[in-house]
Design a protein around this motif. Sequence first.
Motif, short mmCIF file in Angstrom:
data_model
loop_
_atom_site.label_atom_id
_atom_site.label_comp_id
_atom_site.label_asym_id
_atom_site.label_seq_id
_atom_site.Cartn_x
_atom_site.Cartn_y
_atom_site.Cartn_z
N ASP A 303 0.85 -1.18 0.00
CA ASP A 303 0.00 0.00 0.00
C ASP A 303 0.89 1.24 0.00
O ASP A 303 1.76 1.38 0.87
CB ASP A 303 -0.90 -0.02 1.25
CG ASP A 303 -1.67 1.27 1.39
OD1 ASP A 303 -2.37 1.65 0.44
OD2 ASP A 303 -1.55 1.92 2.46
N THR A 306 0.57 3.51 3.57
CA THR A 306 1.03 2.98 4.86
C THR A 306 2.24 2.08 4.74
O THR A 306 2.81 1.69 5.76
CB THR A 306 -0.11 2.18 5.51
OG1 THR A 306 -0.44 1.06 4.67
CG2 THR A 306 -1.35 3.05 5.70
N LEU A 358 -4.57 7.00 9.22
CA LEU A 358 -4.33 5.66 8.71
C LEU A 358 -2.87 5.25 8.90
O LEU A 358 -2.57 4.09 9.23
CB LEU A 358 -4.70 5.59 7.23
CG LEU A 358 -6.20 5.74 6.90
CD1 LEU A 358 -6.41 5.80 5.39
CD2 LEU A 358 -7.01 4.62 7.51
N SER A 362 -1.61 2.13 11.21
CA SER A 362 -0.77 1.05 10.67
C SER A 362 0.43 0.80 11.57
O SER A 362 0.83 -0.35 11.79
CB SER A 362 -0.33 1.40 9.25
OG SER A 362 0.56 2.50 9.24
N ARG A 377 -3.24 -3.66 4.59
CA ARG A 377 -4.33 -2.70 4.39
C ARG A 377 -5.04 -3.05 3.09
O ARG A 377 -4.43 -3.11 2.03
CB ARG A 377 -3.79 -1.27 4.31
CG ARG A 377 -4.91 -0.24 4.11
CD ARG A 377 -4.37 1.15 3.89
NE ARG A 377 -5.43 2.11 3.64
CZ ARG A 377 -5.35 3.12 2.79
NH1 ARG A 377 -4.23 3.32 2.12
NH2 ARG A 377 -6.37 3.95 2.62
N PHE A 383 -8.29 -2.84 7.57
CA PHE A 383 -7.01 -3.51 7.78
C PHE A 383 -7.28 -4.98 8.11
O PHE A 383 -8.35 -5.32 8.62
CB PHE A 383 -6.23 -2.88 8.94
CG PHE A 383 -5.84 -1.44 8.70
CD1 PHE A 383 -4.59 -1.13 8.21
CD2 PHE A 383 -6.73 -0.41 8.98
CE1 PHE A 383 -4.22 0.19 8.00
CE2 PHE A 383 -6.37 0.91 8.77
CZ PHE A 383 -5.12 1.21 8.28
#
Length: 730
Positions: A303, A306, A358, A362, A377, A383
Amino acid sequence: MVVYGCCGLLFASRFLALAERAPRALRLVRLGAALGLGLIALCIAADSQLGAALVAFNFSILFTLSMVLLGILAIRRKQVAGRYFLVATLFGMVGAASTTLSVWGWLPFNTLTYHGLEYGIIIEATLLALALAHRYNEMIAALSRVTVSRDELSREVAERKQAEEMLRKSESSLNDAQRIAGLGSFVLHAGSGLWESSDMLDGLFGIDRTHEHTLEGWLALLHPEDRPAMADYIKNEVFGQGGDLDREFRIIRHGDRAERWVHGIGKLECNAQGHPLQIHGTIQDITQRKIAEDEIRRLAFYDPLTRLPNRRLLMDRLNQALASSARSGRSGALLFIDLDNFKTLNDTLGHDIGDLLLQLVSRRLTACVREGDTVARLGGDEFVVMLEDLGEHALEAAAQTETIGEKILAALNQPYPLGPHNHHSTPSIGATLFKTHELAMDELLKQADIAMYQAKKAGRNTLRFFDPQMQANITARAALEEGLRHALANNQFELHYQLQATHDGWAVGAEALIRWQRPETGLVSPLMFIPLAEETGLILPLGQWVLETACDQIKRWEGSLHTRHLQLAINVSARQFHQVDFVQRVRLAIDRTGIQPDRLKLELTESLVLDDIDETIRRMHALREVGVRFSMDDFGTGYSSLSSLKKLPISQLKIDQSFVRDITNDPDGAIIVQTIIAMAINLGMEVIAEGVETEEQRAFLEQHGCPLCQGYLFGKPMPAEQFEALLLRS
């Protein structure tokens, strides 16, 4: 005559290039001439007459032998001029002989002798001239050939210089290309282990000529993690098995200690017995390619916000975890995590703040799990945490999962510093256990997702495990939705009609209630499919079908004396009523069938009416002007205000059956019913009670002024044919 002979000898030697072509013959001629001249000199000193005779004789012999020898040599060398020269020599011999004989007195020196000598000399001179001319032509031709050869040589020299310049440019271009490509060449000798490398390759490794150019010296420049495998590869697979070199590895540049990725390619050269001699090859710097590959891999499997694994990588690791679980017999778990009210944060503080939240989430999730576990994610605020190597028994694994889940709940409940804001957020977590490949990966994710929604229904900020019964309900719901769509496409719905009447049984109208006659299961209750239709949006085509079918029924009833006075009520959902063109749709249905608009009654709920009250009032008035009537359904169950109620063009209030059911044994319920009846009368509205099933209920309603009833006491919902038959009987 002596001078003539000497000049002839000199001419002949130069003429025939005797020094180059017959050096031995030339030495003999010169030796003979020298001896002859020496002898002549002695004779002249002693006796001039005898000396003259000896000169003539010696010259004659010497000249004759020399000329014959030179002529033969010329002919053997295929010189045409030699033929003329040989003939001229014969004449010279005659002249020389006659002169010698005359000097010795053996031949009188008279006119004949004189003219013979004279003509012989002339002929000899002529032949010599011809030989000279022919030789001259040969020399001119040879000179031309030399000139041509010189031109060819000049051209070859120019072409060679041009080739050398092209080679130099090619080498320069090759060096530039190698420099740009980060490519260097090498030769590795098998026996001695000596390493020869180009300047470009030395530059790539950060070394110079003073560095140890051996295999061991080269291996010392490799990354420590790659060095043993590379040494074994070269010694065993390349030199040992006779294979070519083709391997990617890392080096540590000498000097700046920079780590670089390189690709080595080499061709093994062997002797006649098949023993390895050396490797010729190249090594190219592929660091930038590796960086690009890593970036592509990161974009494909991680991702970007994150830096956590994305769905693709999660599924790959889940597949590996399932295989590992099958081998070890130990369980694993999936935790599906959704942030509560994340959309509200995004809408109020902006997406930048949402992204920051976010990222913080994470990091906290990663800190809550073990090194071998996975935090991924999926997108948005969703998640997934995958736990591996849990207990062998389900209860033990569930307890371990719950412990980690509670740890995650505690971590995510801590405040988040979002710039100037200090935000509080909570998660809803759904968990499911897995062991071996009993379920597909998508099915496991679905189970965790279902459990997460159960956590939200339980009040959020909690953890819930997947319940198999929950899955069965969802599977049934999915099948029901599919069947609902099929029913709409295949006209499996029908309207049933329930009588609305006065207390003495006089029919004033009916309520149209939809029924689903499913071929596989029979009649399906509206309580099962109406909520599903609301959730999926299928309520819109379903509501339109009810409107069109009801108008068609009203039109048929208007054609009969027994039914032309009946009003037909239909239920309108909130989603249907708030369609932009809802008013137009109702008008079109009325115009299409040509019914009296006041025969159509739309039943609306309190919650529908109170949602955007101003727009609701506008639409209701637009339809009321056409003649359509309105009834407020389930009155008393919502939170209607009297001020709003006065603004609405409602002609009827319908008392909910939940109040009617207990009016004979619940004083509070009876009071509520009485209050609704009184309020409707005072507001000038018609009132009707639904769910009337007993005579006691009917009598109570009649006693307190409710003129109309609907319920099983008067008739169940039934198809149009049965309903019309009921009207005839009553």
